[in-house]
Design a protein around this motif. Structure first.
Motif, short mmCIF file in Angstrom:
data_model
loop_
_atom_site.label_atom_id
_atom_site.label_comp_id
_atom_site.label_asym_id
_atom_site.label_seq_id
_atom_site.Cartn_x
_atom_site.Cartn_y
_atom_site.Cartn_z
N GLY A 192 -5.15 46.99 5.89
CA GLY A 192 -5.35 47.51 7.24
C GLY A 192 -5.09 49.00 7.32
O GLY A 192 -5.85 49.76 7.94
N VAL A 193 -4.02 49.45 6.67
CA VAL A 193 -3.70 50.89 6.66
C VAL A 193 -4.78 51.66 5.90
O VAL A 193 -5.22 52.73 6.33
CB VAL A 193 -2.28 51.13 6.08
CG1 VAL A 193 -2.05 52.61 5.78
CG2 VAL A 193 -1.23 50.61 7.05
N LEU B 126 -10.33 48.86 15.85
CA LEU B 126 -9.17 48.08 15.45
C LEU B 126 -9.51 46.60 15.35
O LEU B 126 -9.10 45.91 14.40
CB LEU B 126 -8.00 48.32 16.40
CG LEU B 126 -7.46 49.76 16.44
CD1 LEU B 126 -6.35 49.89 17.46
CD2 LEU B 126 -7.01 50.23 15.07
N LYS B 127 -10.30 46.08 16.28
CA LYS B 127 -10.72 44.68 16.22
C LYS B 127 -11.61 44.43 15.00
O LYS B 127 -11.50 43.39 14.36
CB LYS B 127 -11.45 44.28 17.51
CG LYS B 127 -10.51 44.10 18.67
CD LYS B 127 -11.22 43.63 19.92
CE LYS B 127 -10.22 43.45 21.03
NZ LYS B 127 -10.72 42.69 22.13
N GLN B 128 -12.47 45.37 14.71
CA GLN B 128 -13.35 45.25 13.54
C GLN B 128 -12.51 45.17 12.25
O GLN B 128 -12.77 44.34 11.38
CB GLN B 128 -14.30 46.44 13.50
CG GLN B 128 -15.28 46.44 12.37
CD GLN B 128 -16.15 47.70 12.39
OE1 GLN B 128 -15.68 48.80 12.69
NE2 GLN B 128 -17.42 47.53 12.10
N ILE B 129 -11.49 46.01 12.15
CA ILE B 129 -10.62 45.99 10.97
C ILE B 129 -9.86 44.66 10.91
O ILE B 129 -9.78 44.04 9.85
CB ILE B 129 -9.65 47.20 10.97
CG1 ILE B 129 -10.44 48.51 10.81
CG2 ILE B 129 -8.61 47.05 9.86
CD1 ILE B 129 -9.62 49.78 11.05
N GLU B 130 -9.33 44.21 12.04
CA GLU B 130 -8.64 42.91 12.07
C GLU B 130 -9.57 41.81 11.56
O GLU B 130 -9.17 40.96 10.75
CB GLU B 130 -8.20 42.56 13.50
CG GLU B 130 -7.05 43.34 14.04
CD GLU B 130 -6.76 43.01 15.49
OE1 GLU B 130 -5.61 43.23 15.91
OE2 GLU B 130 -7.66 42.54 16.23
N ASP B 131 -10.80 41.80 12.05
CA ASP B 131 -11.77 40.78 11.66
C ASP B 131 -12.05 40.80 10.16
O ASP B 131 -12.22 39.75 9.54
CB ASP B 131 -13.08 40.94 12.44
CG ASP B 131 -12.93 40.61 13.92
OD1 ASP B 131 -11.91 40.00 14.31
OD2 ASP B 131 -13.83 40.99 14.70
N GLN B 132 -12.10 42.00 9.58
CA GLN B 132 -12.34 42.12 8.14
C GLN B 132 -11.21 41.47 7.34
O GLN B 132 -11.41 41.11 6.19
CB GLN B 132 -12.50 43.58 7.73
CG GLN B 132 -13.80 44.18 8.20
CD GLN B 132 -13.91 45.66 7.83
OE1 GLN B 132 -12.92 46.39 7.84
NE2 GLN B 132 -15.11 46.10 7.52
N PHE B 133 -10.05 41.33 7.95
CA PHE B 133 -8.91 40.73 7.27
C PHE B 133 -8.62 39.31 7.77
O PHE B 133 -7.50 38.82 7.67
CB PHE B 133 -7.68 41.65 7.38
CG PHE B 133 -7.82 42.83 6.47
CD1 PHE B 133 -7.36 42.78 5.16
CD2 PHE B 133 -8.47 43.97 6.90
CE1 PHE B 133 -7.55 43.86 4.31
CE2 PHE B 133 -8.66 45.05 6.06
CZ PHE B 133 -8.19 44.99 4.76
N GLY B 134 -9.65 38.68 8.33
CA GLY B 134 -9.56 37.26 8.67
C GLY B 134 -8.87 36.92 9.96
O GLY B 134 -8.44 35.78 10.15
N ARG B 135 -8.77 37.87 10.87
CA ARG B 135 -8.14 37.59 12.17
C ARG B 135 -8.93 36.51 12.90
O ARG B 135 -10.15 36.57 13.00
CB ARG B 135 -8.09 38.87 13.01
CG ARG B 135 -7.61 38.69 14.44
CD ARG B 135 -6.12 38.39 14.50
NE ARG B 135 -5.70 38.16 15.86
CZ ARG B 135 -5.13 39.09 16.62
NH1 ARG B 135 -4.90 40.29 16.16
NH2 ARG B 135 -4.79 38.79 17.86
N VAL B 136 -8.22 35.49 13.38
CA VAL B 136 -8.85 34.39 14.11
C VAL B 136 -8.78 34.71 15.60
O VAL B 136 -7.69 34.81 16.17
CB VAL B 136 -8.15 33.04 13.80
CG1 VAL B 136 -8.76 31.92 14.65
CG2 VAL B 136 -8.24 32.72 12.32
N ARG B 137 -9.93 34.89 16.22
CA ARG B 137 -10.00 35.17 17.66
C ARG B 137 -9.80 33.87 18.43
O ARG B 137 -10.25 32.81 17.99
CB ARG B 137 -11.35 35.78 18.03
CG ARG B 137 -11.63 37.09 17.35
CD ARG B 137 -10.85 38.22 17.98
NE ARG B 137 -10.89 39.38 17.09
CZ ARG B 137 -9.96 40.27 17.04
NH1 ARG B 137 -8.92 40.20 17.82
NH2 ARG B 137 -10.04 41.28 16.21
N GLY B 138 -9.14 33.94 19.54
CA GLY B 138 -8.92 32.76 20.37
C GLY B 138 -7.71 31.95 19.95
O GLY B 138 -7.43 30.90 20.55
#
Length: 162
Positions: A21-22, A70-82
């Protein structure tokens, strides 16, 4: 140019996700100011301990563009929305401040977690001790010195190499 601060957290594959992320933020924003990495117990749920830190950066991006990035970066690292608000995270990137702006839309700024959570306030006070919180009109160092909530948090030796 706006000075922004971003909280970074992970309790799933922590080292990998914090490093990645960094690295992605540096690719998009350029030079970053990094706090130490802190370990903290999960707050609000039972789960693995988190690694947390705060990143400071200068940007020309608008707030909405910062949030999207920031959301795009989170998503690239498997962030589960919802997912539940209080649950494990591969990567959590939250915009804490955007200069001295105070707003509720498109996101609450300054973010309420600054004064509520040690894992946000301590690293923010470390890299921006003299910056003034736009609502309390106190420096982050003064806010940290007067912080009285009981949250377990400790700095960790963190390796930035993989």
């Amino acid at each position: 140019m706006a000075r922004i601060y971003i909280s970074v957290g992970s309790n799933i594959n922590r080292d990998f996700n914090i490093r990645g992320g960094v690295r992605m933020m540096a690719e998009h924003f350029g030079a970053l100011t990094l706090s130490s990495v802190y370990e903290s117990e999960a707050v609000g749920f039972s789960g693995d301990a988190f690694y947390n830190m705060v990143v400071g950066v200068e940007t020309e991006l608008a707030i909405t563009d910062c949030i999207s990035l920031l959301k795009q970066i989170e998503d690239q690292f498997g962030r589960v929305r919802g997912a539940e608000k209080f649950s494990g995270r591969t990567l959590d990137l939250d915009l804490l401040t955007y200069d001295q702006l105070v707003c509720d839309v498109p996101v609450q700024l300054p973010r309420g977690e600054i004064t509520e959570n040690a894992f946000v306030l301590w690293p923010l006070a470390e890299i921006a001790p003299e910056q003034i919180h736009p609502l309390t009109q106190k420096s982050y160092a003064a806010l940290w010195q007067s912080y009285s909530k009981s949250q377990k948090l400790w700095p960790v030796a963190f390796s930035w190499s993989e």
